[in-house]
Design a protein around this motif. Structure first.
Motif, mmCIF file in Angstrom:
data_model
loop_
_atom_site.group_PDB
_atom_site.id
_atom_site.type_symbol
_atom_site.label_atom_id
_atom_site.label_comp_id
_atom_site.label_asym_id
_atom_site.label_seq_id
_atom_site.Cartn_x
_atom_site.Cartn_y
_atom_site.Cartn_z
ATOM 1 N N LEU A 21 0.807 -1.208 0.000
ATOM 2 C CA LEU A 21 0.000 0.000 0.000
ATOM 3 C C LEU A 21 0.851 1.273 0.000
ATOM 4 O O LEU A 21 0.432 2.304 -0.518
ATOM 5 C CB LEU A 21 -0.940 0.010 1.197
ATOM 6 N N ILE A 22 2.042 1.224 0.567
ATOM 7 C CA ILE A 22 2.934 2.382 0.594
ATOM 8 C C ILE A 22 3.464 2.668 -0.803
ATOM 9 O O ILE A 22 3.641 3.817 -1.187
ATOM 10 C CB ILE A 22 4.101 2.148 1.575
ATOM 11 N N GLN A 23 3.711 1.617 -1.585
ATOM 12 C CA GLN A 23 4.286 1.789 -2.913
ATOM 13 C C GLN A 23 3.265 2.383 -3.871
ATOM 14 O O GLN A 23 2.079 2.142 -3.772
ATOM 15 C CB GLN A 23 4.755 0.445 -3.458
ATOM 16 N N ASN A 24 3.766 3.160 -4.810
ATOM 17 C CA ASN A 24 2.936 3.717 -5.865
ATOM 18 C C ASN A 24 3.479 3.191 -7.187
ATOM 19 O O ASN A 24 4.657 3.360 -7.474
ATOM 20 C CB ASN A 24 2.983 5.244 -5.837
ATOM 21 N N SER A 31 8.379 6.919 -2.287
ATOM 22 C CA SER A 31 9.666 6.914 -2.967
ATOM 23 C C SER A 31 9.884 8.134 -3.854
ATOM 24 O O SER A 31 10.997 8.412 -4.256
ATOM 25 C CB SER A 31 9.807 5.645 -3.810
ATOM 26 N N SER A 32 8.847 8.917 -4.181
ATOM 27 C CA SER A 32 9.024 10.058 -5.078
ATOM 28 C C SER A 32 9.813 11.194 -4.426
ATOM 29 O O SER A 32 10.459 11.961 -5.117
ATOM 30 C CB SER A 32 7.665 10.580 -5.537
ATOM 31 N N GLY A 33 9.766 11.310 -3.129
ATOM 32 C CA GLY A 33 10.495 12.366 -2.451
ATOM 33 C C GLY A 33 11.994 12.184 -2.510
ATOM 34 O O GLY A 33 12.750 13.129 -2.355
ATOM 35 N N GLY A 47 12.252 3.292 -2.645
ATOM 36 C CA GLY A 47 11.546 2.366 -3.524
ATOM 37 C C GLY A 47 12.243 1.024 -3.619
ATOM 38 O O GLY A 47 11.592 -0.028 -3.640
ATOM 39 N N ASP A 48 13.572 1.047 -3.694
ATOM 40 C CA ASP A 48 14.330 -0.198 -3.739
ATOM 41 C C ASP A 48 14.148 -0.994 -2.449
ATOM 42 O O ASP A 48 13.993 -2.216 -2.471
ATOM 43 C CB ASP A 48 15.813 0.075 -3.972
#
Length: 65
Positions: A21-24, A31-33, A47-48
């Motif tokens: 759920l955290i991943q987009n 992870s985009s920040g 993200g990794d």
């Protein structure tokens, strides 16, 4: 012994749900920040870490079952 395995499967499933759920899927979310830098305080991008954590929990669930 069986109760411990059931508890481990449930715990791993809950943690896996949170990681997914955290991943987009489009690279946004948490992870985009950190997209600008590949190395933050000696740790790779978030993200990794989330992807490796997801794979680890999936493998753990398969081993427990």
């Amino acid at each position: 012994m069986q109760g411990i395995l059931i508890a481990l499967i449930i715990l791993a499933s809950i943690l896996l749900s949170f990681l997914v759920l955290i991943q987009n899927p489009k690279g946004g979310g948490l992870s985009s920040g950190f997209a600008g830098g590949t190395n933050i305080m000696g740790v790779k991008r978030t993200g990794d870490f989330l992807e490796k954590g997801s794979w680890g929990l999936v493998i753990a669930i398969m081993v427990f079952v």
